[in-house]
Write a protein that holds these residues in place. Structure first.
Motif, PDB file in Angstrom:
ATOM      1  N   ARG A 140       0.829  -1.206   0.000  1.00  0.00           N
ATOM      2  CA  ARG A 140       0.000   0.000   0.000  1.00  0.00           C
ATOM      3  C   ARG A 140       0.860   1.251   0.000  1.00  0.00           C
ATOM      4  NH1 ARG A 140      -4.987  -0.152   3.946  1.00  0.00           N
ATOM      5  NH2 ARG A 140      -5.487   1.528   2.542  1.00  0.00           N
ATOM      6  N   VAL A 141       0.313   2.311  -0.542  1.00  0.00           N
ATOM      7  CA  VAL A 141       0.998   3.593  -0.531  1.00  0.00           C
ATOM      8  C   VAL A 141       0.937   4.121   0.902  1.00  0.00           C
ATOM      9  CG1 VAL A 141       0.976   5.948  -1.413  1.00  0.00           C
ATOM     10  CG2 VAL A 141       0.383   4.041  -2.922  1.00  0.00           C
ATOM     11  N   GLY A 142       2.061   4.518   1.409  1.00  0.00           N
ATOM     12  CA  GLY A 142       2.109   4.963   2.795  1.00  0.00           C
ATOM     13  C   GLY A 142       1.693   6.406   2.972  1.00  0.00           C
ATOM     14  N   GLY A 143       1.327   6.727   4.184  1.00  0.00           N
ATOM     15  CA  GLY A 143       1.019   8.098   4.547  1.00  0.00           C
ATOM     16  C   GLY A 143      -0.412   8.501   4.273  1.00  0.00           C
ATOM     17  N   PRO A 144      -0.945   9.347   5.122  1.00  0.00           N
ATOM     18  CA  PRO A 144      -2.307   9.842   4.905  1.00  0.00           C
ATOM     19  C   PRO A 144      -2.339  10.878   3.779  1.00  0.00           C
ATOM     20  CG  PRO A 144      -1.341  10.887   6.820  1.00  0.00           C
ATOM     21  CD  PRO A 144      -0.345   9.860   6.346  1.00  0.00           C
ATOM     22  N   LEU A 145      -3.521  11.065   3.234  1.00  0.00           N
ATOM     23  CA  LEU A 145      -3.701  12.081   2.191  1.00  0.00           C
ATOM     24  C   LEU A 145      -3.749  13.461   2.827  1.00  0.00           C
ATOM     25  CD1 LEU A 145      -6.503  10.539  -0.029  1.00  0.00           C
ATOM     26  CD2 LEU A 145      -4.106  10.773  -0.601  1.00  0.00           C
ATOM     27  N   GLY A 146      -3.226  14.411   2.116  1.00  0.00           N
ATOM     28  CA  GLY A 146      -3.346  15.792   2.567  1.00  0.00           C
ATOM     29  C   GLY A 146      -4.766  16.287   2.321  1.00  0.00           C
ATOM     30  N   PRO A 147      -5.165  17.363   2.982  1.00  0.00           N
ATOM     31  CA  PRO A 147      -6.536  17.874   2.828  1.00  0.00           C
ATOM     32  C   PRO A 147      -6.893  18.216   1.374  1.00  0.00           C
ATOM     33  CG  PRO A 147      -5.432  18.962   4.653  1.00  0.00           C
ATOM     34  CD  PRO A 147      -4.407  18.123   3.958  1.00  0.00           C
ATOM     35  N   ALA A 148      -5.981  18.824   0.632  1.00  0.00           N
ATOM     36  CA  ALA A 148      -6.280  19.188  -0.760  1.00  0.00           C
ATOM     37  C   ALA A 148      -6.450  17.942  -1.621  1.00  0.00           C
ATOM     38  CB  ALA A 148      -5.178  20.078  -1.327  1.00  0.00           C
ATOM     39  N   ARG A 162      -7.494  14.987  -0.523  1.00  0.00           N
ATOM     40  CA  ARG A 162      -8.767  14.383  -0.132  1.00  0.00           C
ATOM     41  C   ARG A 162      -9.936  15.104  -0.805  1.00  0.00           C
ATOM     42  NH1 ARG A 162     -12.075  16.234   3.143  1.00  0.00           N
ATOM     43  NH2 ARG A 162     -10.589  17.526   4.258  1.00  0.00           N
ATOM     44  N   ARG A 163      -9.894  16.440  -0.819  1.00  0.00           N
ATOM     45  CA  ARG A 163     -10.969  17.213  -1.475  1.00  0.00           C
ATOM     46  C   ARG A 163     -10.996  16.939  -2.974  1.00  0.00           C
ATOM     47  NH1 ARG A 163      -9.091  21.162   2.415  1.00  0.00           N
ATOM     48  NH2 ARG A 163      -7.713  22.037   0.834  1.00  0.00           N
ATOM     49  N   ARG A 164      -9.815  16.840  -3.586  1.00  0.00           N
ATOM     50  CA  ARG A 164      -9.740  16.540  -5.028  1.00  0.00           C
ATOM     51  C   ARG A 164     -10.362  15.180  -5.329  1.00  0.00           C
ATOM     52  NH1 ARG A 164      -6.216  13.596  -7.553  1.00  0.00           N
ATOM     53  NH2 ARG A 164      -4.796  13.556  -5.786  1.00  0.00           N
ATOM     54  N   LEU A 165     -10.048  14.181  -4.503  1.00  0.00           N
ATOM     55  CA  LEU A 165     -10.640  12.856  -4.713  1.00  0.00           C
ATOM     56  C   LEU A 165     -12.142  12.871  -4.472  1.00  0.00           C
ATOM     57  CD1 LEU A 165      -7.886  10.609  -3.106  1.00  0.00           C
ATOM     58  CD2 LEU A 165      -8.431  10.874  -5.528  1.00  0.00           C
ATOM     59  N   GLN A 203      -8.894  18.692 -14.970  1.00  0.00           N
ATOM     60  CA  GLN A 203      -8.002  18.397 -13.846  1.00  0.00           C
ATOM     61  C   GLN A 203      -7.528  19.702 -13.194  1.00  0.00           C
ATOM     62  OE1 GLN A 203      -7.340  15.363 -12.567  1.00  0.00           O
ATOM     63  NE2 GLN A 203      -6.293  16.442 -10.928  1.00  0.00           N
ATOM     64  N   PHE A 204      -7.233  20.701 -14.011  1.00  0.00           N
ATOM     65  CA  PHE A 204      -6.813  21.992 -13.473  1.00  0.00           C
ATOM     66  C   PHE A 204      -7.923  22.598 -12.620  1.00  0.00           C
ATOM     67  CE2 PHE A 204      -6.687  26.632 -13.821  1.00  0.00           C
ATOM     68  CZ  PHE A 204      -5.472  26.882 -13.223  1.00  0.00           C
ATOM     69  N   ALA A 205      -9.148  22.544 -13.102  1.00  0.00           N
ATOM     70  CA  ALA A 205     -10.274  23.116 -12.361  1.00  0.00           C
ATOM     71  C   ALA A 205     -10.525  22.360 -11.064  1.00  0.00           C
ATOM     72  CB  ALA A 205     -11.532  23.099 -13.234  1.00  0.00           C
ATOM     73  N   VAL A 206     -10.472  21.027 -11.099  1.00  0.00           N
ATOM     74  CA  VAL A 206     -10.685  20.224  -9.895  1.00  0.00           C
ATOM     75  C   VAL A 206      -9.594  20.530  -8.874  1.00  0.00           C
ATOM     76  CG1 VAL A 206     -10.668  17.856  -8.999  1.00  0.00           C
ATOM     77  CG2 VAL A 206     -11.988  18.401 -11.039  1.00  0.00           C
ATOM     78  N   ASN A 207      -8.342  20.625  -9.321  1.00  0.00           N
ATOM     79  CA  ASN A 207      -7.245  20.962  -8.405  1.00  0.00           C
ATOM     80  C   ASN A 207      -7.437  22.345  -7.795  1.00  0.00           C
ATOM     81  OD1 ASN A 207      -6.015  18.520  -8.880  1.00  0.00           O
ATOM     82  ND2 ASN A 207      -4.575  19.337 -10.390  1.00  0.00           N
ATOM     83  N   ALA A 208      -7.875  23.298  -8.609  1.00  0.00           N
ATOM     84  CA  ALA A 208      -8.072  24.663  -8.113  1.00  0.00           C
ATOM     85  C   ALA A 208      -9.201  24.710  -7.084  1.00  0.00           C
ATOM     86  CB  ALA A 208      -8.387  25.600  -9.284  1.00  0.00           C
ATOM     87  N   ILE A 209     -10.302  24.038  -7.368  1.00  0.00           N
ATOM     88  CA  ILE A 209     -11.415  24.020  -6.413  1.00  0.00           C
ATOM     89  C   ILE A 209     -10.992  23.330  -5.129  1.00  0.00           C
ATOM     90  CG2 ILE A 209     -13.736  23.113  -5.983  1.00  0.00           C
ATOM     91  CD1 ILE A 209     -14.230  23.470  -9.031  1.00  0.00           C
ATOM     92  N   GLY A 210     -10.286  22.213  -5.241  1.00  0.00           N
ATOM     93  CA  GLY A 210      -9.841  21.488  -4.060  1.00  0.00           C
ATOM     94  C   GLY A 210      -8.879  22.278  -3.200  1.00  0.00           C
ATOM     95  N   SER A 211      -8.147  23.190  -3.802  1.00  0.00           N
ATOM     96  CA  SER A 211      -7.182  23.987  -3.037  1.00  0.00           C
ATOM     97  C   SER A 211      -7.835  25.156  -2.310  1.00  0.00           C
ATOM     98  CB  SER A 211      -6.081  24.507  -3.965  1.00  0.00           C
ATOM     99  OG  SER A 211      -6.611  25.484  -4.840  1.00  0.00           O
ATOM    100  N   LEU A 212      -9.108  25.420  -2.567  1.00  0.00           N
ATOM    101  CA  LEU A 212      -9.793  26.576  -1.961  1.00  0.00           C
ATOM    102  C   LEU A 212     -10.330  26.300  -0.558  1.00  0.00           C
ATOM    103  CD1 LEU A 212     -11.677  27.948  -5.076  1.00  0.00           C
ATOM    104  CD2 LEU A 212      -9.588  28.835  -4.015  1.00  0.00           C
ATOM    105  N   GLY A 213     -10.227  25.082  -0.087  1.00  0.00           N
ATOM    106  CA  GLY A 213     -10.644  24.798   1.288  1.00  0.00           C
ATOM    107  C   GLY A 213     -11.895  23.950   1.371  1.00  0.00           C
TER     108      GLY A 213
END
Length: 99
Positions: free
Chosen positions: A43-51, A53-56, A74-84
């Motif tokens: 398995r991939v180690g480490g928890p997901l960061g908040p951004a 998790r929001r992107r997923l 993908q750019f739009a999803v990343n941008a929305i996920g980075s907004l909190g």
């Protein structure tokens, strides 16, 4: 009355079914592959960061609604996920709204 029983082939004269794709075998049941259980060490180690998790969460919500990604999404999803969390929660509500 005419009967068509002379066209039926007795079961004893039917050749055995051949498996052209090799789906029958000791490691398969009903034509399905038996998968090995997942290896926890792979398995991939480490928890997901908040951004991340929001992107997923955004990708999952769009997939559930049947919205296919387009080039540039993908750019739009990343941008929305980075907004909190608040912005992402609002967008997820909009996606899930049935009107």
């Amino acid at each position: 009355m005419h009967t068509h029983s002379d066209t039926l082939v007795p079961a004893a004269d039917v050749p055995p079914v051949r498996d052209p794709y090799g789906l029958a075998g000791p490691d398969r049941r009903d034509g399905d592959y038996l998968l090995a259980p997942p290896d926890p060490a792979a398995r991939v180690g480490g928890p997901l960061g908040p951004a991340d998790r929001r992107r997923l969460d955004l990708h999952a919500a769009l997939t559930i609604r049947g919205i296919a990604p387009r080039p540039g999404d993908q750019f739009a999803v990343n941008a929305i996920g980075s907004l909190g969390d608040a912005v992402t929660a609002a967008v997820l509500r909009w996606i899930a709204y049935d009107g």
